[in-house]
Scaffold this motif. Structure first.
Motif, PDB file in Angstrom:
ATOM      1  N   LEU A 120       0.674  -5.533  18.818  1.00  0.00           N
ATOM      2  CA  LEU A 120       0.870  -4.178  17.860  1.00  0.00           C
ATOM      3  C   LEU A 120      -0.449  -3.885  17.031  1.00  0.00           C
ATOM      4  O   LEU A 120      -0.813  -2.997  17.002  1.00  0.00           O
ATOM      5  N   VAL A 121      -1.078  -5.062  16.526  1.00  0.00           N
ATOM      6  CA  VAL A 121      -2.234  -4.833  16.090  1.00  0.00           C
ATOM      7  C   VAL A 121      -3.545  -4.278  16.889  1.00  0.00           C
ATOM      8  O   VAL A 121      -3.965  -3.540  16.317  1.00  0.00           O
ATOM      9  N   VAL A 122      -3.402  -4.561  18.054  1.00  0.00           N
ATOM     10  CA  VAL A 122      -4.553  -3.877  18.988  1.00  0.00           C
ATOM     11  C   VAL A 122      -4.119  -2.538  18.993  1.00  0.00           C
ATOM     12  O   VAL A 122      -5.062  -1.620  19.003  1.00  0.00           O
ATOM     13  N   TRP A 123      -2.851  -2.210  19.320  1.00  0.00           N
ATOM     14  CA  TRP A 123      -2.611  -0.782  19.376  1.00  0.00           C
ATOM     15  C   TRP A 123      -3.121  -0.220  18.232  1.00  0.00           C
ATOM     16  O   TRP A 123      -3.392   0.950  18.166  1.00  0.00           O
ATOM     17  N   GLN A 124      -2.457  -0.462  16.922  1.00  0.00           N
ATOM     18  CA  GLN A 124      -3.158   0.070  15.492  1.00  0.00           C
ATOM     19  C   GLN A 124      -4.545   0.212  15.610  1.00  0.00           C
ATOM     20  O   GLN A 124      -4.892   1.242  14.810  1.00  0.00           O
ATOM     21  N   LEU A 155      -2.407  -2.764   8.576  1.00  0.00           N
ATOM     22  CA  LEU A 155      -2.880  -1.655   9.030  1.00  0.00           C
ATOM     23  C   LEU A 155      -1.976  -0.535   9.118  1.00  0.00           C
ATOM     24  O   LEU A 155      -2.592   0.745   9.070  1.00  0.00           O
ATOM     25  N   ALA A 156      -0.602  -0.831   9.128  1.00  0.00           N
ATOM     26  CA  ALA A 156       0.361   0.255   8.799  1.00  0.00           C
ATOM     27  C   ALA A 156       0.014   0.960   7.635  1.00  0.00           C
ATOM     28  O   ALA A 156       0.314   1.918   7.371  1.00  0.00           O
ATOM     29  N   ALA A 157      -0.129   0.292   6.619  1.00  0.00           N
ATOM     30  CA  ALA A 157      -0.461   0.731   5.293  1.00  0.00           C
ATOM     31  C   ALA A 157      -1.671   1.695   5.250  1.00  0.00           C
ATOM     32  O   ALA A 157      -1.702   2.703   4.622  1.00  0.00           O
ATOM     33  N   GLU A 161     -11.985   7.495   4.097  1.00  0.00           N
ATOM     34  CA  GLU A 161     -11.918   6.605   5.135  1.00  0.00           C
ATOM     35  C   GLU A 161     -12.510   5.350   4.898  1.00  0.00           C
ATOM     36  O   GLU A 161     -12.041   4.351   5.488  1.00  0.00           O
ATOM     37  N   LEU A 162     -13.799   5.495   4.408  1.00  0.00           N
ATOM     38  CA  LEU A 162     -14.657   4.260   4.340  1.00  0.00           C
ATOM     39  C   LEU A 162     -13.825   3.272   3.199  1.00  0.00           C
ATOM     40  O   LEU A 162     -13.804   2.107   3.608  1.00  0.00           O
ATOM     41  N   ALA A 163     -13.351   3.814   2.190  1.00  0.00           N
ATOM     42  CA  ALA A 163     -12.647   2.999   1.206  1.00  0.00           C
ATOM     43  C   ALA A 163     -11.359   2.118   1.958  1.00  0.00           C
ATOM     44  O   ALA A 163     -11.168   1.277   1.774  1.00  0.00           O
ATOM     45  N   LEU A 164     -10.721   3.119   2.964  1.00  0.00           N
ATOM     46  CA  LEU A 164      -9.383   2.485   3.568  1.00  0.00           C
ATOM     47  C   LEU A 164      -9.857   1.179   4.561  1.00  0.00           C
ATOM     48  O   LEU A 164      -9.213   0.432   4.736  1.00  0.00           O
ATOM     49  N   LEU A 165     -11.053   1.754   5.170  1.00  0.00           N
ATOM     50  CA  LEU A 165     -11.285   0.679   6.187  1.00  0.00           C
ATOM     51  C   LEU A 165     -12.199  -0.611   5.774  1.00  0.00           C
ATOM     52  O   LEU A 165     -11.998  -1.653   6.119  1.00  0.00           O
ATOM     53  N   ALA A 166     -13.146  -0.348   4.740  1.00  0.00           N
ATOM     54  CA  ALA A 166     -14.015  -1.217   4.514  1.00  0.00           C
ATOM     55  C   ALA A 166     -13.546  -1.883   3.078  1.00  0.00           C
ATOM     56  O   ALA A 166     -13.936  -2.943   2.840  1.00  0.00           O
ATOM     57  N   GLY A 167     -12.895  -1.229   2.447  1.00  0.00           N
ATOM     58  CA  GLY A 167     -12.472  -1.553   0.913  1.00  0.00           C
ATOM     59  C   GLY A 167     -11.415  -2.950   0.915  1.00  0.00           C
ATOM     60  O   GLY A 167     -11.961  -3.795   0.374  1.00  0.00           O
ATOM     61  N   PRO A 168     -10.565  -2.963   1.828  1.00  0.00           N
ATOM     62  CA  PRO A 168      -9.777  -4.328   1.837  1.00  0.00           C
ATOM     63  C   PRO A 168     -10.642  -5.440   2.126  1.00  0.00           C
ATOM     64  O   PRO A 168     -10.463  -6.495   1.546  1.00  0.00           O
ATOM     65  N   VAL A 169     -11.603  -5.236   3.297  1.00  0.00           N
ATOM     66  CA  VAL A 169     -12.261  -6.333   3.733  1.00  0.00           C
ATOM     67  C   VAL A 169     -13.387  -6.794   2.495  1.00  0.00           C
ATOM     68  O   VAL A 169     -13.573  -7.994   2.250  1.00  0.00           O
ATOM     69  N   ASP A 197      -0.056 -14.365   9.678  1.00  0.00           N
ATOM     70  CA  ASP A 197      -1.151 -13.611   9.704  1.00  0.00           C
ATOM     71  C   ASP A 197      -1.097 -12.392  10.663  1.00  0.00           C
ATOM     72  O   ASP A 197      -1.526 -11.503  10.221  1.00  0.00           O
ATOM     73  N   ALA A 198      -0.676 -12.643  11.712  1.00  0.00           N
ATOM     74  CA  ALA A 198      -0.485 -11.511  12.746  1.00  0.00           C
ATOM     75  C   ALA A 198       0.565 -10.465  11.922  1.00  0.00           C
ATOM     76  O   ALA A 198       0.437  -9.318  12.087  1.00  0.00           O
ATOM     77  N   PHE A 199       1.563 -10.922  11.337  1.00  0.00           N
ATOM     78  CA  PHE A 199       2.729 -10.017  10.598  1.00  0.00           C
ATOM     79  C   PHE A 199       1.764  -9.323   9.381  1.00  0.00           C
ATOM     80  O   PHE A 199       2.068  -8.063   9.532  1.00  0.00           O
ATOM     81  N   THR A 200       0.816 -10.037   8.638  1.00  0.00           N
ATOM     82  CA  THR A 200       0.356  -9.510   7.561  1.00  0.00           C
ATOM     83  C   THR A 200      -0.852  -8.495   7.969  1.00  0.00           C
ATOM     84  O   THR A 200      -0.911  -7.333   7.345  1.00  0.00           O
ATOM     85  N   THR A 201      -1.431  -8.735   9.192  1.00  0.00           N
ATOM     86  CA  THR A 201      -2.419  -7.759   9.648  1.00  0.00           C
ATOM     87  C   THR A 201      -1.725  -6.439  10.165  1.00  0.00           C
ATOM     88  O   THR A 201      -2.429  -5.392   9.958  1.00  0.00           O
ATOM     89  N   ALA A 202      -0.699  -6.705  11.028  1.00  0.00           N
ATOM     90  CA  ALA A 202       0.198  -5.431  11.199  1.00  0.00           C
ATOM     91  C   ALA A 202       0.540  -4.718  10.298  1.00  0.00           C
ATOM     92  O   ALA A 202       0.343  -3.326  10.057  1.00  0.00           O
ATOM     93  N   LEU A 203       1.158  -5.300   8.934  1.00  0.00           N
ATOM     94  CA  LEU A 203       1.664  -4.487   7.974  1.00  0.00           C
ATOM     95  C   LEU A 203       0.380  -3.784   7.115  1.00  0.00           C
ATOM     96  O   LEU A 203       0.495  -2.673   6.793  1.00  0.00           O
TER      97      LEU A 203
END
Length: 290
Positions: A76-80, A125-127, A270-278, A117-123
């Motif tokens: 699911l993470v790959v698809w997201q 990305l959903a957020a 978009e930058l905040a959403l993609l790079a901010g969490p990292v 870890d896969a669970f939190t990654t999927a959630l």
């Protein structure tokens, strides 16, 4: 594994680790990974409805079922990732991001472990997807994003660092007064509802929950070789070496390139959403001693 096994065999849905058959260093009041434990438990219950899987389901106390759940989440993470990359950069970016994600060492590892870890990654990305800025603010998506963050918080308290994600589209569409105020009013309620859904025991027993959180904070503030320096100090260098080796410099280089392109195009939301969490997680855990 033992907590889910306790839930299955006892009928007690409380995810407090102190009730499970664990070693003394883990058997204390805590609700760590609670929403992941519930998800794993209900996935097992769902598998029980499928005929012909009794032997596989019963082998090794259900470990195969638990691991398969992680495999599905990683897929699911790959698809997201494909979908988000397409939103950010088109089909070429989606293809590249999907391939790099599918072969990422960490995701492959997460897909084989019975860990959250896969669970939190999927959630997560959903957020991000629910928080993606659109032409018109949709309060329902903000509420959905807040609920997902609540589920994440019920798994790991450090996910509080992502609580701002659903507010990004609100900031972008600040002039839409009616939708803005509806979203802001429902945001904390949805966040609390997500947490209560993922960790009802923590809501019922807040003292036990905060006791577990305090124990975790003490652990991350101490020494835990080989996951820390022998004499203490921040682990920024260990993290850099680890992610450099597991993610690989090609993936990190592509991430840096994508970040640069979004900044050059002034696509700040978009930058905040993609790079901010990292950036937030890297900065926070780099200061820890474990």
């Amino acid at each position: 594994v033992q907590v889910v096994g306790h839930m299955r065999h006892s009928g007690d849905w409380d995810t407090n680790w102190s009730k499970a058959d664990l070693s003394p260093d883990l058997k204390y009041d805590q609700y760590n990974f609670s929403s992941h434990l519930y998800a794993t438990y209900f996935f097992y219950r769902l598998v029980k409805l499928v005929p012909g899987l009794e032997a596989w389901r019963s082998a090794d106390e259900g470990l195969g079922v638990y691991r398969f759940f992680s495999v599905l989440l990683a897929a699911l993470v790959v698809w997201q990732t494909l979908r988000l990359a397409q939103l950010a950069g088109g089909r070429a970016a989606a293809l590249g991001a999907g391939v790099l994600t599918a072969v990422a060492t960490q995701l492959v590892q997460d897909a084989h472990y019975i860990r959250p870890d896969a669970f939190t990654t999927a959630l997560a990305l959903a957020a991000v997807a629910l928080s993606w800025p659109r032409a018109k603010l949709r309060a329902g998506l903000v509420v959905g994003g807040a609920f997902v963050i609540g589920l994440l918080l019920a798994c790991k308290v450090s996910m509080l660092l992502l609580a701002w994600l659903p507010l990004v589209p609100v900031a972008v569409a600040w002039r839409e007064r009616k939708a803005r105020w509806i979203a802001l009013a429902l945001f904390p309620l949805a966040l609390a509802a997500g947490f209560a859904t993922g960790a009802p025991g923590a809501v019922a027993h807040p003292g036990q929950f905060f006791s577990g959180v305090q124990h975790l904070m003490t652990q991350y503030g101490g020494l835990h070789p080989p996951h820390s320096h022998l004499h203490g100090g921040p682990v920024a260098d260990i993290l850099a070496s680890f992610f450099g080796a597991t993610l690989g410099w090609p993936l990190l280089a592509c991430a840096a390139l994508g970040t640069g392109v979004l900044a050059w195009q002034r696509r700040w939301a978009e930058l905040a959403l993609l790079a901010g969490p990292v950036a937030l997680f890297a900065g926070y855990f780099a200061t820890k001693s474990v």
